[in-house]
Structure formats: structure tokens, C-alpha cells
Write an enzyme that holds these catalytic residues in place. Structure first.
Site, short mmCIF file in Angstrom:
data_model
loop_
_atom_site.label_atom_id
_atom_site.label_comp_id
_atom_site.label_asym_id
_atom_site.label_seq_id
_atom_site.Cartn_x
_atom_site.Cartn_y
_atom_site.Cartn_z
N ARG A 122 0.89 -1.17 0.00
CA ARG A 122 0.00 0.00 0.00
C ARG A 122 0.92 1.21 0.00
NH1 ARG A 122 -5.48 1.10 3.44
NH2 ARG A 122 -6.19 -0.16 1.69
N HIS A 149 -6.99 0.94 -6.65
CA HIS A 149 -7.29 0.02 -5.54
C HIS A 149 -7.92 -1.24 -6.15
CE1 HIS A 149 -7.74 -1.36 -1.60
NE2 HIS A 149 -8.59 -0.50 -1.08
N GLN A 152 -9.98 -3.82 -4.14
CA GLN A 152 -11.30 -3.31 -3.77
C GLN A 152 -12.27 -3.49 -4.94
OE1 GLN A 152 -12.24 -1.78 -0.68
NE2 GLN A 152 -14.20 -2.28 -1.61
N ASP A 243 -17.21 7.38 -1.64
CA ASP A 243 -15.99 7.16 -0.86
C ASP A 243 -15.68 8.46 -0.14
OD1 ASP A 243 -13.59 6.14 0.13
OD2 ASP A 243 -12.50 6.33 -1.76
N CYS A 282 -16.34 1.67 0.03
CA CYS A 282 -15.20 0.78 0.30
C CYS A 282 -14.85 0.76 1.78
CB CYS A 282 -13.99 1.22 -0.52
SG CYS A 282 -13.49 2.92 -0.17
N ARG A 310 -13.44 -8.74 0.16
CA ARG A 310 -12.02 -8.45 -0.04
C ARG A 310 -11.18 -9.72 0.18
NH1 ARG A 310 -10.01 -3.37 0.63
NH2 ARG A 310 -8.08 -4.46 0.06
N1 CP Z 1 -11.34 -0.42 1.88
C1 CP Z 1 -10.11 -0.46 2.41
O1 CP Z 1 -9.10 -0.61 1.71
O2 CP Z 1 -10.08 -0.35 3.76
P1 CP Z 1 -8.78 -0.14 4.66
O3 CP Z 1 -8.20 1.20 4.31
O4 CP Z 1 -9.28 -0.21 6.08
O5 CP Z 1 -7.81 -1.23 4.35
N1 NVA Z 2 -9.90 6.76 -1.39
C1 NVA Z 2 -9.55 6.24 -0.09
C2 NVA Z 2 -9.82 4.77 -0.02
C3 NVA Z 2 -9.58 4.15 1.32
C4 NVA Z 2 -9.78 2.67 1.30
C5 NVA Z 2 -8.11 6.55 0.23
O1 NVA Z 2 -7.25 6.40 -0.66
O2 NVA Z 2 -7.82 6.94 1.36
#
Ligand code: CP
Ligand code: NVA
Length: 340
Positions: A122, A149, A152, A243, A282, A310
Site C-alpha cells: 500500500r 485500488h 477493492q 468514498d 469501500c 475483499r
Molecule cells: N477499503 C479499504 O481498503 O479499507 P482499509 O483502508 O481499512 O484497508
Molecule cells: N480513497 C480512499 C480509499 C480508502 C480505502 C483513500 O485512498 O484513502
């Protein structure tokens, strides 16, 4: 390369010698062809139905998670999923072992591949994911970057198929920021087909490069993706997806919040969609900002199904990347795959 020996377990699944995926890594949904997305969704549905059948699939394997941003769902679902299938997981603390900061990214990647079978990352920048794929002989899976993502989106496609009983995506409306989750949903629907309306305030539309790539794929698959600033375009949608207004790593700017405030998903907006329309997010959600409590808590909300899925899609992705001997992906994802 020296690595712990792995002993493939005897397994009830069909043996296959062909690699089920053309890609070695998953950086974005567009790394996958349509039949590969269908196959992964069908495999995820099989895993969800009978996870015990795969309990030794990752025996003797180790997965590294390296996250530059916080996480609940992604970390938990990768850790639990890989361990339930017999593997070991190490969460790499980014204070002590940051990607490419204490040492060159290439040295980080070439060290990691000596101990691990796959990297789940990440990152702040999508370019970090791409650089890791250039240096890693082991699969790299993008668990969220500033642009994409993909895990997701795969979970979202499975959730939509479960909810609507069909691989054909009904009309989904995205409402809010044209961000990473929006990009991956666009790529997912462009790949499998269906209809998506992306509704954003002016200035917050998705990346023009990603829009171009998505439109090219829509030409091939027959998917329809439309872009507008008009909230009335939720009319007739079978699902509304939103989101956070401010993504991780972004400056929290009041002008952006002000632009997004009229785009809150609340009962009045849901009433414009099709009767019984699903609500998608998400997570993590910011209640009272992008979504009202009554909408996220309504029986039509599928946010926790998305969260659960997921784990199933990620296990399917890792099986396809790490155990090609065990999986042969179905080439079509038909509704019967969900219950077969
Ligand atoms: N949706 C998602 O990726 O959640 P987290 O940021 O909690 O991993
Ligand atoms: N768009 C959000 C998604 C979190 C799962 C972010 O990148 O923070």
C-alpha cells in the site's frame, strides 16, 4: 534465489500446469483481461463457499505486507485469508523497514524476494508499485496507491454479482471524488461490461489518462461509462457508490470539502435511484460527510459484504499468482458459478 522449500500439498482442486494469469503482478485492474477477471470472481465465489478446501494451499509460503498508509480491512483480510490457507504473513513496520527510504528501493525489493513468496503493498505513489514490479521476481499486489485500488474493485464486482445474481453489472452510479477507488471501479466495469455513471463536482473528475484507457477498453467490451457533474444522473441506478472526500495522503482542503458537500449520499439522493438500490462504500466511511447514517445503515447497504469479499477475491488472486498448479480459472463468470 534462496528460499524456504515449499511442499505443495495434496489438494482436491484441479491440477493445471498453465499459468492462469498472463500477468505476474496486480498493479491495477487493467493488468487483467476480461476472462481473467471472470475466472478470479468465479474462483473467489468457490473459495467463499468452501474455504476449507484450500486450507493447505499456501503451506510453506510467506507473504509480506508493506503499507505506507493505515489500513483495517486490507491488512486484516490479507492476513486472515493467507493464514487460513496455511501460509505465514509478516507485516513490515514502515518505521523500521520502509520501502526505498533506508536503502534503495531496488535493494529493498531484492532482499525481500529472498524471504517471501509475494509482496502486498500500500503506497503513497503508484510509481512505487510500478518500481517494485520492475525489481521483484516475486508477485507484487497493489493494496491501494494514490491512483488504484484493484483488490477493492474485484471485491466490488463480486458483491454486485451476488447482489444482482448476474455477472452483468447493472447501472452503478459513482458519486463524489474521482479518486483511486473510482478509477479501479471504472477499470473493473470497463473490463467485465455494464453501465457506470461517474458523478463528480467540477475539478474532481477522474484522471484523464485513466479515463482514456477505460474508454478504449469499453469499446472492446461494450461497457458504458459516462461522466457528469449532474446529480440527477443517479436516476434509475441499481447501486450508488461513494468514498471519502479526502483520501489518505491528501491535504485536507476546505475548498475540496465545500465542492463535495452537495454530493453527500443521503436519503434524498437514494430516492432518485431505482427502488431498493444498493448503497456501496469501500470503507472507512465518514458518517455525516460523504454518507448519512440512515443510508449506510439501511438494509440495502452492502458495505460489509464488500469488506468480507475483499478476503475471498484476494485469496483468489494470490492462488492464481502463487499456485498455478492448483487453479484453472473458468473462462466465464456465469451466475451459476456463484452457487455451483
Ligand atoms: N477499503 C479499504 O481498503 O479499507 P482499509 O483502508 O481499512 O484497508
Ligand atoms: N480513497 C480512499 C480509499 C480508502 C480505502 C483513500 O485512498 O484513502
Amino acid at each position: 534465489m534462496t528460499k524456504l522449500a515449499t511442499t505443495p500439498a495434496a489438494h482436491p482442486a484441479t491440477a493445471s500446469t498453465q499459468r492462469p494469469l498472463a500477468t505476474r503482478h496486480l498493479t491495477c485492474v487493467h493488468d487483467l483481461a476480461q476472462h481473467e477477471v471472470h475466472g478470479l470472481l468465479a474462483l473467489a465465489a468457490r473459495i467463499k463457499r468452501n474455504p476449507a478446501a484450500w486450507s493447505t494451499a499456501f503451506r510453506g509460503m510467506a507473504l509480506a505486507l508493506a503499507f505506507e498508509k493505515p489500513s483495517l480491512r486490507t491488512r486484516a483480510s490479507f492476513e486472515v485469508g493467507f493464514q487460513l490457507m496455511g501460509g505465514s504473513v509478516v507485516f513490515m513496520d514502515q518505521r523500521d523497514s520502509p520501502i526505498g527510504q533506508r536503502e534503495a528501493l531496488s535493494d529493498w525489493a531484492r532482499s525481500m524476494e529472498r524471504w517471501f513468496d509475494a509482496l502486498v503493498v500500500r503506497t503513497m505513489l503508484h510509481s512505487t508499485v510500478e518500481a517494485l514490479t520492475a525489481w521483484s521476481s516475486i508477485p507484487v499486489v497493489n493494496a491501494l496507491s494514490n491512483l488504484h485500488h484493484p483488490c477493492q474493485a474485484m471485491a466490488d464486482l463480486l458483491t454486485l454479482a451476488e447482489r444482482f445474481g448476474s455477472a452483468a453489472i447493472p447501472h452503478v452510479a459513482w458519486v463524489g471524488d474521482g479518486n483511486n477507488v473510482c478509477h479501479s471501479l471504472m477499470e473493473g466495469i470497463a473490463t467485465v461490461g455494464g453501465r457506470l455513471t461517474v458523478i463528480t463536482p467540477r475539478g474532481l473528475a477522474p484522471s484523464a489518462d485513466i479515463v482514456r484507457a477505460v474508454q478504449a477498453r469499453c469499446m472492446r467490451t461494450g461497457a458504458s461509462i459516462r461522466f457528469t457533474h449532474d446529480l440527477d444522473a443517479v436516476s434509475g441506478a441499481s447501486a450508488i457508490y461513494t468514498d471519502t472526500w479526502i483520501s489518505m495522503g491528501e491535504a485536507d482542503a476546505e475548498p475540496k470539502r465545500a465542492a463535495l458537500r452537495p454530493y453527500q449520499v443521503n436519503a434524498a439522493l437514494m430516492a432518485k435511484a431505482a427502488p431498493g438500490a444498493a448503497f456501496m462504500h469501500c470503507l472507512p466511511a465518514h458518517r455525516g460527510e460523504e454518507v448519512s447514517d440512515d443510508v449506510i445503515d439501511a438494509p440495502t447497504s452492502v458495505v460489509f459484504d464488500q469488506a468480507e469479499n475483499r478476503m475471498h477475491v484476494q485469496c483468489a488472486i494470490l492462488l492464481a499468482l502463487l499456485r498455478p498448479d492448483l487453479v484453472e480459472l473458468p473462462t466465464a463468470f456465469v451466475p451459476s458459478n456463484l452457487s455451483a
